[in-house]
Design an enzyme around this catalytic site. Structure first.
Site, PDB file in Angstrom:
ATOM      1  N   HIS A 121      53.177  -5.434 -63.939  1.00 50.88           N
ATOM      2  CA  HIS A 121      53.929  -4.760 -64.932  1.00 50.88           C
ATOM      3  C   HIS A 121      52.810  -4.096 -65.798  1.00 50.88           C
ATOM      4  CE1 HIS A 121      56.310  -3.935 -68.532  1.00 50.88           C
ATOM      5  NE2 HIS A 121      57.551  -3.940 -67.658  1.00 50.88           N
ATOM      6  N   ASP A 198      52.145 -14.097 -65.694  1.00 52.17           N
ATOM      7  CA  ASP A 198      53.293 -13.305 -66.227  1.00 52.17           C
ATOM      8  C   ASP A 198      54.853 -14.054 -65.271  1.00 52.17           C
ATOM      9  OD1 ASP A 198      55.616 -11.739 -66.704  1.00 52.17           O
ATOM     10  OD2 ASP A 198      54.391  -9.934 -66.395  1.00 52.17           O
ATOM     11  N   GLN A 201      59.618 -12.423 -64.562  1.00 53.94           N
ATOM     12  CA  GLN A 201      60.859 -12.071 -63.670  1.00 53.94           C
ATOM     13  C   GLN A 201      61.107 -13.403 -62.634  1.00 53.94           C
ATOM     14  OE1 GLN A 201      62.542  -9.328 -62.973  1.00 53.94           O
ATOM     15  NE2 GLN A 201      61.432  -8.107 -64.606  1.00 53.94           N
ATOM     16  N   LYS A 224      65.684 -12.205 -70.257  1.00 55.36           N
ATOM     17  CA  LYS A 224      66.022 -12.262 -69.064  1.00 55.36           C
ATOM     18  C   LYS A 224      66.557 -13.400 -68.393  1.00 55.36           C
ATOM     19  CE  LYS A 224      61.844  -8.894 -68.150  1.00 55.36           C
ATOM     20  NZ  LYS A 224      62.743  -7.511 -68.081  1.00 55.36           N
ATOM     21  N   CYS A 361      57.946   0.515 -64.946  1.00 58.47           N
ATOM     22  CA  CYS A 361      56.591   0.091 -65.678  1.00 58.47           C
ATOM     23  C   CYS A 361      55.638  -0.649 -64.463  1.00 58.47           C
ATOM     24  CB  CYS A 361      57.042  -0.917 -66.563  1.00 58.47           C
ATOM     25  SG  CYS A 361      57.696  -0.031 -68.163  1.00 58.47           S
TER      26      CYS A 361
END
Length: 403
Positions: A121, A198, A201, A224, A361
Site C-alpha cells: 500500500h 503492515d 489487512q 478494519k 493505493c
C-alpha cells in the site's frame, strides 16, 4: 455454531437499503462495519466518563484512564506482546509506519538500504521513500510475479549487510495475497535488519502472535477490525522502541521540561504525545472482544467459503480476469475485458452493491499488470453466499449494459 444471520443482526447498517436495494457491503478491505456493541460503547464513553486521561485526579479522569489502559492490556493479550508498554496507540496504520520511518532517520545513513515489496500500500512505500530522500539511503523493492506473489529468491538475493529495515505487508490490500512473513522475518534478522509488518489487512482475518512471528514492529488499524476510525496500534519490541527517538513532541510524552532541556517519558507514553483518541482507544478493546467472541477460527472458515464460492461464480463470466491467484484471503480483485473498472463499480452501486474500484493505493501493482485499476470485492465474516449471488448478477448486468 456459527450463525451468520445472528451475526448480521448485530450490525445495524447491514439492514438498510442503498438506492432502493438491500445493501450488499463488499468493501471490507477499505473499512469494516461496526456491531451495535461498538456503537453503544462509543456513546457510553461520551455520556458517562468523558474526560482527559493520565492527567487528572478527579473521578472521571481516573475512570477514563482505567478504561483506556484496560483496552491496551486487551490488545497486548490479543497480539501476545511480551510487555504492555510495547503497545502504542496511534491514529492508524499509516501513523504507525510513519512513526517508525521517522525514527529510523536517526539510524539510517547514506549508502544504507531500506527494503519494501512490490505489493505494498502507498502508506508502506511513501514514508520509506521520504526516509531515503532525507538520509541518502537506497530504496530496494522485492519484485512480484504474475500470481501476485513475492519472488522470494529475489528477496534473498536483495538482502545484504546494507539492509537496515524491511517493510512488508502481511496481506496485500489490493489482491488479498498472504505473504510468507515468518520466512521473511527470519531472513531479515539473519541479515541483521529490522522488519516491520503492515497488518492492516491481516488483523480482520487472523490473530497475529508477535512473539511467535518475532517481528520487530507490527502495525494495524482499528476501523478494519470492527472498531472506530482514527485509532490504531503500533507494536514494537521494547529494545527498538527505546532506541527510536520520539515522533512528536508535546504533552504526555515528557518526563521533565525546562527551557534548557527536555527529558522524555518512559514507554509507551514517549510515543503518545497530546490528547489521544480516548474513545477510539477504549472502544478498540470492545471491538477486539467482539471478534474474539465470534472466534477467529469461525471467521476464517466463513471467509474461506465465501472466497471459494465468489471465485467460482465470477470465473463463469466470460472475459473476466482475477488478479492475485496465490494463497490469499477473502479478496477478489478483477476486471472485465474492454470495460473500465470504475464503470462496473458505478453500475453495481446503483444495484445496492458496494465494492471498491481503482488502484487501491497500490499503484505499482496496477502498473505491473498494465491496468488502470481493478474492481475489488472484499468479504467479511458477516457476508453471505446469497449476497455474492446478488453481486454476480449485478456484474453481469453491468457487463451487458457496457459491452
Amino acid at each position: 455454531m456459527f450463525d451468520v444471520q445472528k451475526i448480521r443482526a448485530q450490525f445495524p447498517i447491514l439492514s438498510q437499503t442503498v438506492n432502493g436495494k438491500p445493501l450488499v457491503y463488499f468493501d471490507n478491505g477499505a473499512t469494516s462495519q461496526k456491531p451495535k456493541v461498538v456503537i453503544d460503547a462509543i456513546e457510553k464513553y461520551y455520556q458517562e466518563i468523558n474526560a482527559n486521561i493520565h492527567r487528572g485526579v478527579h473521578t472521571l479522569s481516573q475512570l477514563a484512564t482505567d478504561a483506556y489502559e484496560i483496552s491496551r492490556a486487551k490488545i497486548q493479550d490479543h497480539i501476545n506482546a511480551e510487555h504492555l508498554h510495547e503497545v502504542i496507540f496511534t491514529s492508524g496504520t499509516t501513523h504507525g509506519i510513519n512513526l517508525v520511518a521517522n525514527g529510523f532517520a536517526s539510524i539510517v545513513t547514506k549508502g544504507d538500504e531500506v527494503m519494501v515489496s512490490a505489493l505494498e500500500h502507498h502508506s508502506n512505500i511513501v514514508p520509506w521513500q521520504m526516509l531515503c530522500e532525507r538520509t541518502g539511503a537506497k530504496l530496494v523493492v522485492i519484485p512480484m510475479d504474475e500470481n501476485g506473489e513475492l519472488i522470494l529468491s529475489e528477496f534473498d538475493r536483495l538482502l545484504s549487510d546494507k539492509t537496515r529495515i524491511v517493510a512488508v505487508n502481511h496481506i496485500s490490500n489490493a489482491l488479498g495475497i498472504i505473504n510468507p512473513i515468518r520466512y521473511m522475518i527470519d531472513k531479515a534478522h539473519q541479515a541483521g535488519a529490522a522488519i516491520l509488518i503492515d497488518g492492516a489487512q491481516a488483523t480482520p482475518h487472523l490473530k497475529p502472535d508477535v512473539q511467535a512471528l518475532d517481528c520487530d514492529f507490527y502495525v494495524f488499524s482499528g476501523h478494519k477490525i470492527c472498531g472506530p476510525t482514527g485509532v490504531g496500534i503500533l507494536y514494537g519490541k521494547e529494545a527498538w522502541l527505546n532506541k527510536l527517538p520520539p515522533y512528536q513532541g508535546g504533552g504526555e510524552m515528557i518526563k521533565e521540561v525546562t527551557f534548557e532541556k527536555t527529558t522524555y517519558a518512559e514507554l509507551p507514553h514517549k510515543f503518545e504525545a497530546g490528547t489521544p483518541n480516548i474513545a477510539g482507544g477504549i472502544v478498540l478493546g470492545t471491538a477486539i472482544d467482539f471478534l474474539n467472541e465470534v472466534g477467529f477460527d469461525a471467521i476464517q472458515k466463513q471467509e474461506k467459503e465465501l472466497l471459494q464460492y465468489g471465485t467460482a461464480k465470477l470465473s463463469e463470466i466470460e472475459g473476466l480476469t482475477i488478479y492475485g491467484t496465490g494463497e490469499k484471503t477473502s479478496v477478489i480483485s478483477f476486471n472485465i475485458e474492454g470495460i473500465h473498472p470504475y464503470d462496473i463499480g458505478t453500475i453495481v452501486d446503483k444495484l445496492g452493491v458496494a465494492v471498491r474500484t481503482g488502484h487501491h493505493c497500490a499503484q505499482p501493482i496496477m502498473n505491473y499488470f498494465n491496468i488502470p485499476g481493478t474492481i475489488r470485492a472484499s468479504f467479511a465474516f458477516y457476508n453471505t453466499k446469497e449476497e455474492i449471488d446478488i453481486f454476480v448478477e449485478a456484474v453481469q448486468k453491468a457487463k451487458m449494459m457496457l459491452s
